[in-house]
Design an enzyme around this catalytic site. Structure first.
Site, PDB file in Angstrom:
ATOM      1  N   LYS A   5       0.913  -1.170   0.106  1.00  0.00           N
ATOM      2  CA  LYS A   5       0.068  -0.102  -0.070  1.00  0.00           C
ATOM      3  C   LYS A   5       0.838   1.321   0.011  1.00  0.00           C
ATOM      4  CE  LYS A   5      -3.851  -2.502   2.312  1.00  0.00           C
ATOM      5  NZ  LYS A   5      -4.560  -2.855   3.622  1.00  0.00           N
ATOM      6  N   GLN A  40      -4.568  -1.226   9.563  1.00  0.00           N
ATOM      7  CA  GLN A  40      -4.516  -2.521   9.284  1.00  0.00           C
ATOM      8  C   GLN A  40      -5.045  -3.539  10.053  1.00  0.00           C
ATOM      9  OE1 GLN A  40      -3.764  -3.259   5.983  1.00  0.00           O
ATOM     10  NE2 GLN A  40      -4.008  -5.663   6.038  1.00  0.00           N
ATOM     11  N   ASP A  50     -10.660   3.317   4.007  1.00  0.00           N
ATOM     12  CA  ASP A  50     -10.991   1.952   3.725  1.00  0.00           C
ATOM     13  C   ASP A  50     -12.577   1.757   3.723  1.00  0.00           C
ATOM     14  OD1 ASP A  50      -9.642  -0.482   3.763  1.00  0.00           O
ATOM     15  OD2 ASP A  50      -8.994  -0.022   6.228  1.00  0.00           O
TER      16      ASP A  50
END
Ligand code: GUN
Length: 283
Positions: A53, A97, A120
């Protein structure tokens, strides 16, 4: 018949090129889109994901900060970091995460992220916005699947889409996105009595279970579009999806490969969401 491939790498390259252009335009106005990626603990898969990422951000001209913490970090410490990132004007997107260590309440952490920075799309506010069709952030994996369908010019209106899997991250938002495009949507899951009877009626199948060979050739109508969200390992340790690719490609009209399908699209849509967050902040 052999299905046509929907190439996630090629589509990602194109979309990331657009992101880089939009990022350059923002930079010309003195704003560099910024993503903060927060990793707690040393889960090996998570370490690979966050590295990918951060690298994708750099390649597209986005600023990224990777914050790595020991698994012993307390929930209060993590919430304090997120509060600081919420208030940091150089950060437009925040990604924590998952999974988090068991002593940290992941839901509480996600809810602490400002919805304006929830790239997200996991915050309840983002999920609610998707549900009612209002602007927000769409979760990256199902968003990427929609872009793949769009890339082949697929008209969803009136089609029957079957989603296998009901996670908050993929299955449920996927079903809502397909519904928004006027598909008739069926969600199947572990308690579905006759999965094959459902998938045989599908024009589009999205497999998002996390188990190999959930979808085999005998379960697919000729010409159907098959999107494989799975990321599994086969007996030889090779990356594979939820779909029996070799068998299903003989029947389907379109199919996404693993690797090189949905995987790169997930990261690409994270870049798109981060850029979008920066553009909204810039007004
Ligand atoms: N863990 C596995 N996939 C994801 C993802 O898309 N976002 C976050 N935050 N964690 C993940």
């Amino acid at each position: 018949m052999t299905a046509q491939l929907i190439d996630g790498n090629a589509l990602s390259k194109q979309l990331r090129g657009d992101v880089a252009k939009r990022a350059a335009a923002l930079k010309a106005r003195g704003i560099t889109p910024g993503l903060a990626v927060v990793l707690v603990g040393d889960n090996p898969a998570s370490q690979v994901y966050v590295r990918n990422k951060v690298k994708a951000c750099e390649d597209s001209g986005l600023h990224s900060v990777l914050e790595k913490y020991e698994a012993s970090m307390t929930e209060a410490q993590l919430l304090a970091r997120i509060e600081a990132l919420n208030n940091d004007p150089s950060i437009h997107g925040i990604l924590v995460q998952l999974p988090l260590p068991a002593h940290i309440d992941a839901h509480k952490v996600i809810e602490s992220i400002s919805p304006a920075k929830d790239v997200d799309g996991f915050h309840v506010a983002s999920a609610g916005a998707l549900m009612v069709g209002q602007p927000g952030f769409w979760p990256c994996t199902p968003y990427g699947c929609m872009k793949m369908l769009e890339s082949i010019g697929y008209e969803l209106k009136g089609k029957h889409a079957v989603v296998i899997g009901r996670s908050n991250i993929v299955g449920k938002p996927m079903a809502l996105m397909l519904l928004q495009q006027n598909a008739t949507v069926t969600i199947c899951h572990s308690a579905t009595r006759d999965l094959k009877a459902m998938t045989l009626q599908a024009d589009v199948i999205v497999a998002a279970v996390g188990k190999r060979n959930v979808l085999t050739a005998d379960m697919v109508q000729p010409g159907a579009v098959v999107i494989d969200v799975g990321m599994n390992r086969n007996d030889e340790g090779k990356l594979c999806g939820d779909v029996d690719f070799e068998g299903v490609k003989q029947v389907a009209g379109w199919i996404t490969p693993v690797p090189g399908g949905v995987g790169p699209m997930t990261i690409t849509m994270l870049l798109v969401n981060t850029l979008e967050a920066a553009e909204r902040a810039a007004g």
